[in-house]
Scaffold this active site. Structure first.
Site, short mmCIF file in Angstrom:
data_model
loop_
_atom_site.label_atom_id
_atom_site.label_comp_id
_atom_site.label_asym_id
_atom_site.label_seq_id
_atom_site.Cartn_x
_atom_site.Cartn_y
_atom_site.Cartn_z
N PHE A 126 0.44 7.81 0.47
CA PHE A 126 -0.74 6.97 0.22
C PHE A 126 -1.14 6.28 1.53
O PHE A 126 -0.29 5.77 2.25
CB PHE A 126 -0.38 5.92 -0.84
N ASP A 197 8.15 3.85 -2.84
CA ASP A 197 6.96 3.22 -3.41
C ASP A 197 6.79 3.76 -4.83
O ASP A 197 6.65 4.97 -5.02
CB ASP A 197 5.74 3.54 -2.53
N TYR A 222 -1.18 -3.46 -10.80
CA TYR A 222 -2.46 -3.28 -11.50
C TYR A 222 -2.71 -1.86 -11.99
O TYR A 222 -3.76 -1.58 -12.56
CB TYR A 222 -3.64 -3.73 -10.62
N LYS A 223 -1.77 -0.94 -11.77
CA LYS A 223 -1.97 0.44 -12.25
C LYS A 223 -1.40 0.55 -13.66
O LYS A 223 -1.94 -0.05 -14.58
CB LYS A 223 -1.37 1.41 -11.25
N ARG A 371 -9.47 13.24 -10.43
CA ARG A 371 -8.14 12.79 -10.85
C ARG A 371 -8.21 12.21 -12.26
O ARG A 371 -9.08 11.41 -12.58
CB ARG A 371 -7.68 11.72 -9.87
C1 PLP Z 1 -2.03 1.82 -5.33
C2 PLP Z 1 -1.04 2.02 -4.25
C3 PLP Z 1 -0.86 1.06 -3.27
C4 PLP Z 1 -1.73 -0.16 -3.29
O1 PLP Z 1 -1.41 -1.09 -2.32
P1 PLP Z 1 -2.21 -2.46 -2.32
O2 PLP Z 1 -1.56 -3.25 -1.29
O3 PLP Z 1 -2.10 -3.04 -3.70
O4 PLP Z 1 -3.64 -2.18 -2.04
C5 PLP Z 1 0.11 1.28 -2.30
N1 PLP Z 1 0.84 2.42 -2.31
C6 PLP Z 1 0.69 3.36 -3.25
C7 PLP Z 1 1.52 4.58 -3.23
C8 PLP Z 1 -0.26 3.19 -4.24
O5 PLP Z 1 -0.42 4.13 -5.18
#
Ligand code: PLP
Length: 412
Positions: A126, A197, A222-223, A371
């Site tokens: 990501f 992560d 938030y996911k 997606r």
């Molecule tokens: C959604 C997501 C993030 C989000 O990071 P934020 O700091 O909340 O913007 C980070 N890493 C992965 C793998 C994600 O899917």
């Protein structure tokens, strides 16, 4: 005979998790397949937030840090997340964003391995994970090494310079699951730490960070955890590392005695030291209330349903979209696929916009991926049927070619 809507309705009738859908507020006429980007609103959240705002803040004022337990919120919410990732309650803390937690954990990992200077990751990680690594490299002289995505390629790149192997468990685009146990063990064998992560895993895929050898982990609130836009994230540190762990954003909430107002930093015991500044109390309370949606949920059943929804989606795509330009871009084997399936289409952005106009909400990831996230708590099998039906309609009629569907918005 193809798969019928009646067949899907039958699967819903037999679904032991079906009643969990009632824990959410889902707008009428919408099929929501983007819970892997922003989870929907749980019914428990608004009343709890109203109470926090009006009573705890409005009436309680500063007394609520003690009287309403605000001061304990980062640890209290962590206790709800810990079982979702296979950690003990005192190995998790809720704080900051995933990006900031990754910064703190990666920097701490490099300090735990002072003779090594490489962060090993995959180029398809990501973006924020990569950008944070690059920022740390800039600051500290560490080096980011890219390998993979195959486990063998990652393992081959694990040499004596690697301080930490930092990967995302479920890839945000393809949904491919990395073998956490195998790769963590390989990192350890090479003398490195393993940082995971969990943003696209927790709340949809069974996790056991302890058994699978994760040293450090972070993930998003938030996911699939449905904590609301910009919800705080969490960090995990295996107990064996906590006493030595020093994270660089050593703010007063991570101090052993924040209210002693001492000149010199002294880290708090345990996960408290991962905190930096004042926690976002209202956001923590929203996340805490949202996590009630997982009360009594069998995580193995959740995972089974996530796989089944994905398998059904792929079967329907094979059946109904075989003569279109759409291709399945995620693993077909549900064992190595998170709760999401991506479809490729050269005009994927416009096709997704046309689908959203029909009330079927997924998202788009450049260059060509549509997606679809399958959050098992609130999605029904008939939703999957209706989604592929809508997609077939959008493609057959050329609906997606309408000019308004090609105009790019800021967030895709
Ligand atoms: C959604 C997501 C993030 C989000 O990071 P934020 O700091 O909340 O913007 C980070 N890493 C992965 C793998 C994600 O899917």
């Amino acid at each position: 005979m193809g798969i019928t809507r009646e067949h899907c309705a039958g699967l819903d009738a037999a679904d032991a998790l079906a009643s969990a859908r009632d824990r959410f507020i889902l707008p009428a006429g919408v099929i929501y397949l983007d819970g892997n980007s922003l989870g929907p609103l749980a019914k428990s959240v608004a009343p709890r937030l109203r109470q926090a705002v009006e009573q705890e803040w409005g009436d309680g004022l500063i007394r609520s840090w003690n009287d309403a337990g605000w001061i304990d919120a980062p640890r209290r919410v962590a206790r709800r997340i810990a079982p979702l990732i296979g950690a003990d309650a005192d190995e998790v803390i809720v704080a900051d964003s995933t990006s900031v937690n990754l910064f703190k954990l990666l920097a701490a990992a490099l300090r735990l391995k002072p003779a090594r200077r490489v962060i090993l990751t995959e180029a398809d990680n990501f973006p924020t994970d990569l950008y944070i690594m690059q920022g740390i490299a800039d600051l500290s002289g560490a080096e980011v090494r890219y390998a993979g995505p195959e486990p063998g390629a990652l393992m081959a790149a694990l040499d004596g310079d690697v301080a930490v192997l930092a990967l995302t468990h479920v890839n945000y685009k393809s949904g491919l699951i990395h073998p956490m146990r195998e790769l963590s063990a390989a990192a350890h064998a090479a003398g490195a730490l393993a940082l995971w992560d969990l943003s696209h895993s927790a709340g949809s895929v069974e996790l056991d960070v302890a058994q699978d050898g994760a040293d450090l982990a972070a993930g998003c609130g938030y996911k699939y955890l449905n904590g609301g836009p910009g919800a705080p994230a969490y960090a995990y540190v295996a107990k064996r590392h906590q006493a030595q762990l020093r994270q660089p954003l050593s703010g007063w909430f991570g101090h052993a005695q924040p209210f002693a107002f001492a000149r010199d930093f002294e880290p708090a015991a345990g996960m408290q030291r991962m905190l930096s500044g004042t926690p976002p109390v209202l956001a923590l309370i929203a996340l805490e209330a949202a996590l009630e949606a997982f009360d009594g949920i069998d995580l193995a059943a959740l995972r089974r349903k996530g796989r089944a929804l994905g398998d059904l989606f792929i079967a329907l795509v094979d059946e109904k979209l075989a003569d279109t330009a759409v291709r399945v871009a995620s693993p077909r084997d549900a064992v190595v696929r998170g709760s999401q399936v991506s479809l490729s289409h050269a005009q994927g952005y416009a096709v997704m916009q046309a689908l959203i106009a029909r009330g079927v909400i997924g998202d788009f990831r450049a260059p060509d991926l549509m997606r679809f996230g399958f959050a098992p708590l609130y999605l029904r099998y008939v939703d999957i049927f209706d989604t592929v039906d809508a997609l077939a309609g959008v493609l057959a009629g050329g609906e997606w070619m309408r000019p308004e569907f090609s105009a790019r918005k800021a967030a895709t």
